[in-house]
Write a protein that holds these residues in place. Structure first.
Motif: not given
Length: 466
Positions: A109-112, A121-130
């Motif tokens: 999976e690609q998380l952009l 053991k968590k990861v926060e991903v903020v996309d281009k729209d916030g």
């Protein structure tokens, strides 16, 4: 709806990150990669690949300019700078699509978006729209890579003082350029721009160019570069760059303390890379960082269980093939396999200027410093039939052996296509082949690679063709 729970999440999709994710998938782990910019990372989009495309354009231009040497008449060849830049970007774009295909094929999976590691053991991903999404994984690998290092006296503004990224996408070709730093990035861009007609001055703080290479390689390359019309200033420091006028006024000081100024259109700062460690959550998780690098063990575990780091963010050479190897070892260990730790003394280094440089292991000076008594064999390409036929007689192969046991301690090559020849040395060092065994390994004729066998024969007083 995509999943939010994985066996492995990798921060960064460069040659460390995407390779680690694919190996994880092969080993049955459910993996995802987080990417804030282009898939494939710097190497593929802004580093190794597009620069090689530019260098190829420069080499083709040089071939055309020297066509008469090969009995061919060509009139009025011109370097189309924007055409060269376009080709380079097209090559990078197609390679990036290739990596995206590989990730899909391996069900990764690609998380952009911008990824940040969190405790637990968590990861926060903020996309281009916030938009923010939290993902969790049993294992997290930090592979966020590096960026161009800046010196206080040479602040990159991307107009007059540029880094490597801008150097491969300039709108127009500069007439005069000062290149600060003569590592791989510096000498590659110096060659590219000089070959298409830019006036080049290289300023190097150390006492020789390509200072990490064997001294004989540095001396030979400096001679070739000077003959090509470049100005080379070693043991010299840039103290300031005045960008107020139309171009740049570069003030530099040599080791005697004498100052001088040179004018140019553009300054390329090529003084190394630093790790991308900011704003990725290292402090929140409590991961130890030492001297700008994440601290890891031989299998890339950080001090916090479940968190790992590979590539330019850990100590070791900042090279794509190192990041890939580290990623594979790290993931195999995570999957319960027993990989061998990486031998950092058997990592090849390649510089794609012309002639190329390739090396592995100890330089002659470093081998002596380490207490070895050495046998050295050096075979010049001027004595190679293939090199003569190809019109590529510059350079040599130099091999450094341990006199006592015949172990090949290091190899240093300067010449056409030597980056394709160094893998043989890496393999034979891994297999611990001796100098005598190398001499008896029949090499095909006529090839540039024969020079390896011949250099070994020189070291043992058995050379035929010198």
């Amino acid at each position: 709806m995509s999943s939010t729970k994985f066996d492995l999440i990798v921060l960064g999709s460069g040659p460390g990150g995407y390779v680690a994710a694919i190996r994880a998938s092969q080993l049955g782990l459910k993996a995802a990669v987080v990417e804030a910019a282009e898939v494939g990372g710097i190497c593929l989009n802004w580093g190794c690949i597009p620069t090689k495309a530019l260098l190829k354009s420069a080499q083709v231009f040089e071939y055309i300019n020297h066509a008469a040497d090969y009995g061919i008449t060509v009139k009025d060849a011109k370097a189309d700078f924007s055409g060269m830049v376009k080709r380079s970007r097209d090559v990078a774009a197609s390679m990036s699509k290739g990596v995206q295909f590989l990730l899909k094929k391996n069900k990764i999976e690609q998380l952009l978006g911008w990824g940040k590691i969190l405790p637990g053991k968590k990861v926060e991903v903020v996309d281009k729209d916030g938009n923010k999404t939290i993902y969790s994984a049993d294992n997290i690998i930090v592979a966020t890579g590096g960026r161009a290092r800046e010196l206080p006296a040479i602040k990159i503004d991307d107009e007059k003082i540029i880094g490597y990224r801008k150097a491969m996408t300039l709108e127009k070709q500069p007439k005069k350029m000062v290149v600060v730093g003569s590592g791989a990035i510096g000498v590659e861009f110096a060659y590219f721009y000089a070959a298409i007609g830019t006036e080049i001055t290289i300023v190097e703080f150390m006492d020789r160019i390509v200072p990490n290479e064997d001294e004989e390689v540095s001396k030979a390359l400096e001679k070739i570069y000077k003959k090509a019309g470049m100005t080379i200033l070693t043991s010299t420091e840039v103290t300031s760059v005045d960008t107020k006028g139309a171009g740049c006024k570069v003030t530099y000081k040599n080791k005697k303390g004498e100052e001088a100024t040179i004018e140019c259109d553009v300054v390329l700062s090529a003084v190394g890379v630093i790790s991308n460690l900011e704003n990725i959550g290292l402090e929140d998780v409590g991961i130890l960082v030492d001297k700008g690098k994440i601290k890891v063990d031989e299998f890339y575990k950080t001090n916090m269980p479940g968190y790992y780091a590979i590539g330019d963010v850990v100590s070791g050479p900042a090279l794509a093939h190192v990041a890939s190897a580290e990623g594979i070892i790290c993931v195999e260990k995570i999957a319960g396999h027993t990989p061998e730790p990486l031998d950092y003394n058997n990592i090849p280094g390649c510089t794609y200027c012309s002639p190329e440089i390739a090396s592995v292991g100890y330089t002659e000076a470093k081998a002596k410093e380490a207490g070895y008594e050495v046998k050295v064999g050096k075979f010049p390409f001027s004595a190679s039939g293939k090199a003569s036929a190809a019109g590529a007689k510059d350079g040599f192969v130099k091999l450094v052996f341990d006199a006592k046991y015949g172990e090949l301690l290091g190899a240093h090559m300067l010449g056409a296509n030597v980056t394709e020849m160094i893998a043989e040395i890496v393999a034979i060092r891994k297999l611990e082949i001796t100098g005598h065994e190398l001499i008896k390994t029949v090499h095909p004729h006529p090839t540039m690679s024969e020079a390896i066998m011949e250099a070994a024969a020189v070291a043992y007083g058995e050379v035929i063709h010198l």
